[in-house]
Design a protein around this motif. Structure first.
Motif, mmCIF file in Angstrom:
data_model
loop_
_atom_site.group_PDB
_atom_site.id
_atom_site.type_symbol
_atom_site.label_atom_id
_atom_site.label_comp_id
_atom_site.label_asym_id
_atom_site.label_seq_id
_atom_site.Cartn_x
_atom_site.Cartn_y
_atom_site.Cartn_z
ATOM 1 N N THR A 1 0.326 -1.559 -0.078
ATOM 2 C CA THR A 1 0.195 -0.127 -0.055
ATOM 3 C C THR A 1 1.245 1.643 -0.338
ATOM 4 O OG1 THR A 1 -1.628 -1.086 1.070
ATOM 5 C CG2 THR A 1 -1.398 1.113 1.506
ATOM 6 N N ILE A 2 1.547 1.025 0.977
ATOM 7 C CA ILE A 2 2.853 2.221 0.800
ATOM 8 C C ILE A 2 3.449 2.604 -0.517
ATOM 9 C CG2 ILE A 2 4.383 3.402 2.153
ATOM 10 C CD1 ILE A 2 4.433 1.565 4.225
ATOM 11 N N LEU A 3 3.545 1.899 -1.061
ATOM 12 C CA LEU A 3 4.838 1.643 -2.675
ATOM 13 C C LEU A 3 3.954 1.969 -3.450
ATOM 14 C CD1 LEU A 3 6.998 -1.727 -1.957
ATOM 15 C CD2 LEU A 3 7.576 1.211 -1.739
ATOM 16 N N ARG B 1 3.290 6.895 -7.314
ATOM 17 C CA ARG B 1 2.545 7.532 -7.819
ATOM 18 C C ARG B 1 2.848 8.939 -7.640
ATOM 19 N NH1 ARG B 1 -2.384 7.726 -5.676
ATOM 20 N NH2 ARG B 1 -1.634 6.036 -4.295
ATOM 21 N N THR B 2 2.885 9.720 -5.852
ATOM 22 C CA THR B 2 3.395 10.799 -5.628
ATOM 23 C C THR B 2 4.511 11.562 -5.662
ATOM 24 O OG1 THR B 2 3.451 9.850 -2.919
ATOM 25 C CG2 THR B 2 1.124 10.288 -3.962
ATOM 26 N N GLY B 3 5.268 10.049 -5.240
ATOM 27 C CA GLY B 3 6.976 11.152 -5.371
ATOM 28 C C GLY B 3 7.352 11.321 -4.397
ATOM 29 N N ARG B 4 6.734 11.074 -3.402
ATOM 30 C CA ARG B 4 6.893 12.446 -2.350
ATOM 31 C C ARG B 4 6.548 11.694 -0.780
ATOM 32 N NH1 ARG B 4 5.891 16.245 -5.994
ATOM 33 N NH2 ARG B 4 7.688 17.218 -6.048
ATOM 34 N N ALA C 1 13.919 2.733 4.544
ATOM 35 C CA ALA C 1 14.801 1.861 3.370
ATOM 36 C C ALA C 1 13.820 0.890 2.982
ATOM 37 C CB ALA C 1 15.624 1.092 4.779
ATOM 38 N N ARG C 2 13.105 0.779 3.342
ATOM 39 C CA ARG C 2 12.029 -0.356 2.336
ATOM 40 C C ARG C 2 11.245 0.686 0.842
ATOM 41 N NH1 ARG C 2 7.940 -4.586 5.323
ATOM 42 N NH2 ARG C 2 9.917 -5.241 7.273
ATOM 43 N N VAL C 3 11.838 2.009 1.782
ATOM 44 C CA VAL C 3 11.046 2.383 0.245
ATOM 45 C C VAL C 3 12.069 2.698 -0.718
ATOM 46 C CG1 VAL C 3 9.682 5.128 -0.736
ATOM 47 C CG2 VAL C 3 8.806 3.640 0.927
ATOM 48 N N GLN C 4 13.135 3.136 -0.287
ATOM 49 C CA GLN C 4 14.679 4.100 -0.821
ATOM 50 C C GLN C 4 14.963 2.395 -1.921
ATOM 51 O OE1 GLN C 4 17.387 2.878 -0.802
ATOM 52 N NE2 GLN C 4 17.442 1.351 0.957
ATOM 53 N N TYR D 1 13.230 5.304 -7.673
ATOM 54 C CA TYR D 1 12.684 5.937 -9.372
ATOM 55 C C TYR D 1 12.203 6.457 -9.110
ATOM 56 C CZ TYR D 1 17.836 4.218 -10.048
ATOM 57 O OH TYR D 1 19.184 3.922 -9.928
ATOM 58 N N SER D 2 10.798 6.244 -8.307
ATOM 59 C CA SER D 2 9.797 6.660 -8.361
ATOM 60 C C SER D 2 10.218 8.282 -7.025
ATOM 61 C CB SER D 2 8.980 6.404 -7.480
ATOM 62 O OG SER D 2 8.527 5.367 -8.685
ATOM 63 N N LEU D 3 11.505 8.863 -6.234
ATOM 64 C CA LEU D 3 11.063 9.421 -5.423
ATOM 65 C C LEU D 3 11.849 10.513 -6.062
ATOM 66 C CD1 LEU D 3 12.759 7.485 -2.222
ATOM 67 C CD2 LEU D 3 10.503 8.513 -2.105
ATOM 68 N N GLU D 4 11.622 11.632 -5.620
ATOM 69 C CA GLU D 4 11.246 12.960 -6.159
ATOM 70 C C GLU D 4 12.037 14.138 -4.616
ATOM 71 O OE1 GLU D 4 10.390 14.634 -8.836
ATOM 72 O OE2 GLU D 4 8.740 13.283 -9.754
ATOM 73 N N ALA D 5 12.264 13.238 -3.733
ATOM 74 C CA ALA D 5 12.887 13.967 -2.500
ATOM 75 C C ALA D 5 13.325 13.043 -1.602
ATOM 76 C CB ALA D 5 11.713 14.956 -2.066
ATOM 77 N N PRO D 6 14.192 12.742 -0.949
ATOM 78 C CA PRO D 6 14.571 11.806 0.403
ATOM 79 C C PRO D 6 13.375 12.005 1.217
ATOM 80 C CG PRO D 6 16.269 14.078 -0.103
ATOM 81 C CD PRO D 6 15.030 14.072 -0.989
#
Lengths: 324, 367
Positions: free
Chosen positions: A245-247, A252-255, A274-277, A282-287
């Protein structure tokens, strides 16, 4: 359906669990005649008798240890630890016995024990009455850890926890005990291990649980006024964590902002980050941002308002995710 | 209270009847005496073989019970199959009495399992390594018996009790003291059987307490009984009386079996650093098996042919332990993953795949 406080919803859930299965036994300090210091078990001893609602001697190891023995004898005990900071005398039983028994028994036997613990701050309490010990339990293999944020979830999750053959540490955000919400006694509950998207959004994901859920919803409301669309996820189950659910949201949101009252280092936020990174880098727009209690013991209550993650601190974290 | 322990069988094998709360203990029939002797002999053989297996590198560790055979067999044989037994990690003789396959005792110390048997099948729980933790499980189980209504009915097919083992060291653990409080306050059907072997690794009993073990029960409000732990008949009688009392609804008893472990704490320990050999010699002269053998001979309950037959059985057990130990299978690599929760959580399933691939790659490299 009627507006009900979480403490009353828990009481109704426990009552229902005891009606459904006569092998459910409650054990804890002051839970019988008094109904518990938060009155969660109010009236249950009167209706089910003192063999099923046991006013225990003062001894948290005894509460959990005897619950283990009761479970070995075929019962489904529900322990009440009076306050978060009082669970530590029981940690030996929880960590070395309750969590490990199924593994030791090579899957031949399980311990269906629920350990209910009122948790968290924001109630002007003295030392040991405002803590957030969830990471200790989430770090312990063999335990499930849940934390409801609403009366409906409290009612559903406590019944599901009692039915679980795995031991469940059941964290009750005491700041939320007297918040009211709709309660449907016959609603079909969601799976225990499923996080819930409480508000859909496209620009930033805010993950939290327990007493900070209303804070996150308020943050989302303010974000909307500022033209940002925040998705709010209530984790509900802290172990195992519902990554999917988080991923799905972060892709979609990147943040992502994770908020919890517990201290930052080695907390749930660190695990989620840790899991999200690892899985959505490559979906992340920011830390990933964490908004947490600080790495100090819980402060004197006159300082708690600024120590606890509140709306402003979470909003600041959201802002930081847009700085990149 | 008297600190002189109850004794029925003197070190020279002389039997003296003694009236306990349930009436006179004994006389014991020849068949029962032979069976108790056999239990102790087989128990010692399990212990001796396991030590040898450890020396050969087949076991990582073994906690020996040498000298405690009478305490364990006496208490173990006092329990009925319906009673529930909670051991520490040294109750190899009790396990024998509960019909647990002795080979399965070795798995924990060989590293093939952390348990080794089904705790439900013989009413013999798994070994518990954390000192004192099992006393509270025993209390909870006894609470279950009360809720089942299986206490004080007067029906011997229904009433049951819990027999929990502990050592002198565990008396200093908070959990053991909580267990005493709970058992007393709820008058639970439970017998605490403490083998006071006088040493908790290097700590003598004087480090734990200034009063005898049995005396401590008084402060909690239930009877404490001191028995000669090297006298299997005294241990059996006292435990039978205590279990009868518990099943009848009269609450808990603490039994102190005063004994001595003549081997170090475990095969990893070096007791030459903290205790004298002369102490050991004195206790060897009080050997529990030898004293019953003398009684069997002097009373005519057993003859040379009996002892020869027993020796053959003993040898066969030794052979079975040696073969069985080496044949214990390694657990499947996925077993820990699968036994942690009832259903494998998604994260753990991912870790299992990672582990399985790693193990497979290692096997590929080895080829």
């Amino acid at each position: 359906m009627s507006p009900t406080a979480m403490a009353h919803a828990l009481n109704a859930g426990l009552r229902r669990a005891m009606e459904d299965d006569d092998r459910v036994v409650l054990i804890g300090e002051d839970i019988g005649r008094l109904g518990g210091v938060f009155r969660v078990t109010d009236g249950l001893q009167k209706d089910f008798g003192d063999l099923r609602v046991v006013d225990s001697p003062l001894g948290e190891a005894g509460i959990v240890g005897s619950a283990i023995g009761l479970a070995m004898a075929g019962y489904r005990p529900v322990c009440e630890i009076q306050f978060d900071g009082f669970v530590f005398p029981a940690m030996n039983q929880i960590v070395t016995q309750l969590a490990k028994y199924r593994h030791r028994a090579e899957g031949r036997a399980s311990l269906p024990v629920v350990v209910r613990i009122p948790v968290g701050g924001g109630i002007g309490a003295i030392e040991h009455h405002s803590e957030s010990p969830e990471a200790y339990f989430a770090h312990t293999a063999g335990l499930k850890v849940v934390c409801p944020s609403s009366p409906q979830d409290a009612y559903d999750l406590v019944r599901q926890a009692v039915r679980s053959d795995d031991p469940v540490v059941f964290l009750e955000p005491k700041r939320s005990y007297w918040r009211k919400g709709e309660l449907d006694l016959d609603a079909v509950p969601a799976p225990v291990e499923r996080a819930r998207v409480l508000r859909a959004g496209d620009d930033v994901t805010v993950v939290t649980y327990g007493a900070l859920v209303p804070v996150a919803l308020e943050v989302a409301r303010i974000c909307a006024e500022e033209g940002r669309s925040a998705e709010v996820i209530d984790l509900r189950c802290l172990s195992p964590i519902d990554d999917a659910t988080i991923l799905d949201s972060v892709r979609r949101t990147g943040r992502l902002v994770v908020a919890h009252e517990a201290s930052r280092t080695a907390g749930l936020g660190a695990e989620i980050a840790a899991r999200v990174q690892d899985r959505a880098f490559y979906s992340l727009e920011a830390p990933v941002q964490r908004v947490t209690g600080y790495d100090t013991p819980y402060p004197p209550s006159r300082l708690e308002e600024d120590w606890l993650p509140g709306v402003d601190r979470v909003l600041d974290a959201v802002d930081r995710t847009f700085e990149h | 209270m008297s600190t002189e322990p109850l004794s029925l069988l003197a070190p020279d094998g002389t039997f003296t009847a003694h009236a306990g709360p349930a009436g006179p203990a004994g006389p014991f029939g020849p068949a029962e005496l032979r069976a108790l002797h056999r239990d102790m002999v087989m128990t010692r053989r399990i212990d001796t073989e396991a030590i040898a297996l450890q020396r050969q590198g087949e076991l990582g560790l073994w906690p020996s019970l040498l000298g405690q055979e009478a305490a364990q067999v006496g208490a173990g044989r006092a329990a009925t199959p319906r009673d529930v037994v909670f051991p520490t990690y040294r109750e190899h003789g009790v396990a024998w009495c509960r019909d647990v396959d002795p080979v399965s005792l070795l798995g924990l110390f060989r590293g093939t399992t952390l348990g080794g048997w089904d705790p439900a099948s013989n009413n013999f729980q798994l070994y518990t390594l954390v000192i004192g933790a099992q006393t509270l499980h025993a209390v909870g189980y006894a609470m279950g018996i009360v809720r089942d209504g299986d206490v004080g009915t007067g029906d011997p097919g229904r009433d049951r009790a819990v027999l929990v083992f502990l050592g002198d060291g565990s008396l200093s653990e908070g959990e053991t003291n909580e267990a005493f409080v709970w058992a007393a306050a709820q008058s639970l059907p439970i017998v605490f059987f403490c083998q006071n072997n006088q040493w908790a690794i290097s700590s003598p009993y004087s480090v734990q307490s200034r009063v005898p073990v049995a005396q401590r029960a008084q402060g909690f409000g239930f009877p404490g009984v001191r028995v000669d732990g090297n006298d299997v008949l005294a241990c059996l009688s006292a435990t039978r009386d205590a279990l009868d009392s518990a099943r009848a609804g009269n609450g808990p008893t603490l039994i102190e079996a005063f004994t001595y472990c003549r081997n170090p704490h475990t095969t990893s320990d070096d007791d030459g650093r903290y205790r004298s050999g002369s102490e050991n010699d004195a206790w060897a002269a009080r050997d529990p098996i030898e004293r019953l053998r003398r009684h069997l001979v002097s009373s005519g309950a057993a003859d040379a042919a009996h002892f020869a037959k027993l020796e053959a059985q003993e040898r066969a057990l030794g052979e079975r332990l040696r073969t069985g130990c080496r044949a214990l299978p390694d657990p499947p690599p996925d077993s820990s993953f699968r036994n942690t929760y009832v259903d494998l959580p998604a994260e753990l399933a991912g870790q299992l795949s990672e582990h399985t691939e790693f193990v497979a790659a290692g096997q590929e490299d080895a080829r």
